[in-house]
Design a protein around this motif. Structure first.
Motif, short mmCIF file in Angstrom:
data_model
loop_
_atom_site.label_atom_id
_atom_site.label_comp_id
_atom_site.label_asym_id
_atom_site.label_seq_id
_atom_site.Cartn_x
_atom_site.Cartn_y
_atom_site.Cartn_z
N PHE A 185 10.10 -12.10 -6.78
CA PHE A 185 10.39 -11.04 -5.81
C PHE A 185 10.52 -11.69 -4.45
CE2 PHE A 185 5.85 -11.34 -6.44
CZ PHE A 185 5.27 -11.19 -5.18
N THR A 186 11.41 -11.14 -3.64
CA THR A 186 11.68 -11.72 -2.33
C THR A 186 11.19 -10.79 -1.24
OG1 THR A 186 13.61 -12.85 -3.23
CG2 THR A 186 13.48 -12.66 -0.83
N LEU A 187 10.44 -11.35 -0.30
CA LEU A 187 9.91 -10.60 0.83
C LEU A 187 10.60 -11.06 2.11
CD1 LEU A 187 6.09 -10.81 0.02
CD2 LEU A 187 7.69 -8.97 -0.57
N LEU A 213 5.70 -2.85 -6.43
CA LEU A 213 6.72 -3.09 -5.41
C LEU A 213 8.06 -2.55 -5.86
CD1 LEU A 213 6.03 -6.83 -4.44
CD2 LEU A 213 5.34 -4.79 -3.17
N ALA A 226 12.23 -2.90 -4.95
CA ALA A 226 13.27 -3.60 -4.20
C ALA A 226 13.93 -2.63 -3.23
CB ALA A 226 14.31 -4.17 -5.16
N LEU A 270 1.53 -3.54 1.99
CA LEU A 270 2.13 -4.61 1.19
C LEU A 270 1.05 -5.50 0.61
CD1 LEU A 270 4.86 -6.31 0.46
CD2 LEU A 270 3.77 -7.87 2.07
N VAL A 294 0.46 -6.15 -3.32
CA VAL A 294 0.62 -7.49 -3.88
C VAL A 294 -0.68 -7.96 -4.50
CG1 VAL A 294 1.05 -9.90 -3.27
CG2 VAL A 294 2.57 -8.13 -2.42
N CYS A 341 10.73 -5.69 0.79
CA CYS A 341 10.92 -6.35 -0.51
C CYS A 341 12.43 -6.26 -0.79
CB CYS A 341 10.12 -5.65 -1.61
SG CYS A 341 10.37 -6.38 -3.24
N ILE A 360 13.85 -7.86 -6.64
CA ILE A 360 12.93 -8.20 -7.73
C ILE A 360 13.80 -8.66 -8.89
CG2 ILE A 360 11.17 -7.36 -9.32
CD1 ILE A 360 10.39 -5.29 -7.19
#
Length: 95
Positions: free
Chosen positions: A6-8, A29, A31, A40, A44, A90, A93
């Protein structure tokens, strides 16, 4: 066990690709959703702990990679605590 990335996107615009050892993080989370920093971190922590617990249930030991990822996210978040617009997006994902 399928891994998930996943990218934050942090408040300073930097993006970080993160790792979860299972799909458990997907329950915490979404996307495209922006989260206040504290929320967050709660999501997480819960998601990566669940993922580590799933690894432990299957293999007999917790996932140190999930806990290492959590530690990196918590350390990065400290730089933004108390900031006016301390929210994290986010962006995606995968997995």
């Amino acid at each position: 066990m399928p891994e998930v990335h996943f990218t934050l996107r942090w408040p300073d615009g930097a993006e970080e690709r993160c790792y979860s050892p299972s799909t458990a993080i997907k329950r915490h989370l979404d996307a495209g959703k922006t989260y206040p920093l504290d929320e967050l971190l709660d999501r997480v922590r819960t998601g990566l702990s669940e993922a580590s617990d799933r690894v432990a249930a299957k293999y007999g030991f917790a996932c140190s990679s999930a806990m290492d990822q959590l530690a990196r996210i918590e350390a990065r978040a400290r730089a933004f605590e108390g900031g006016e617009d301390a929210s994290v997006l986010c962006t995606r994902i995968e997995g």
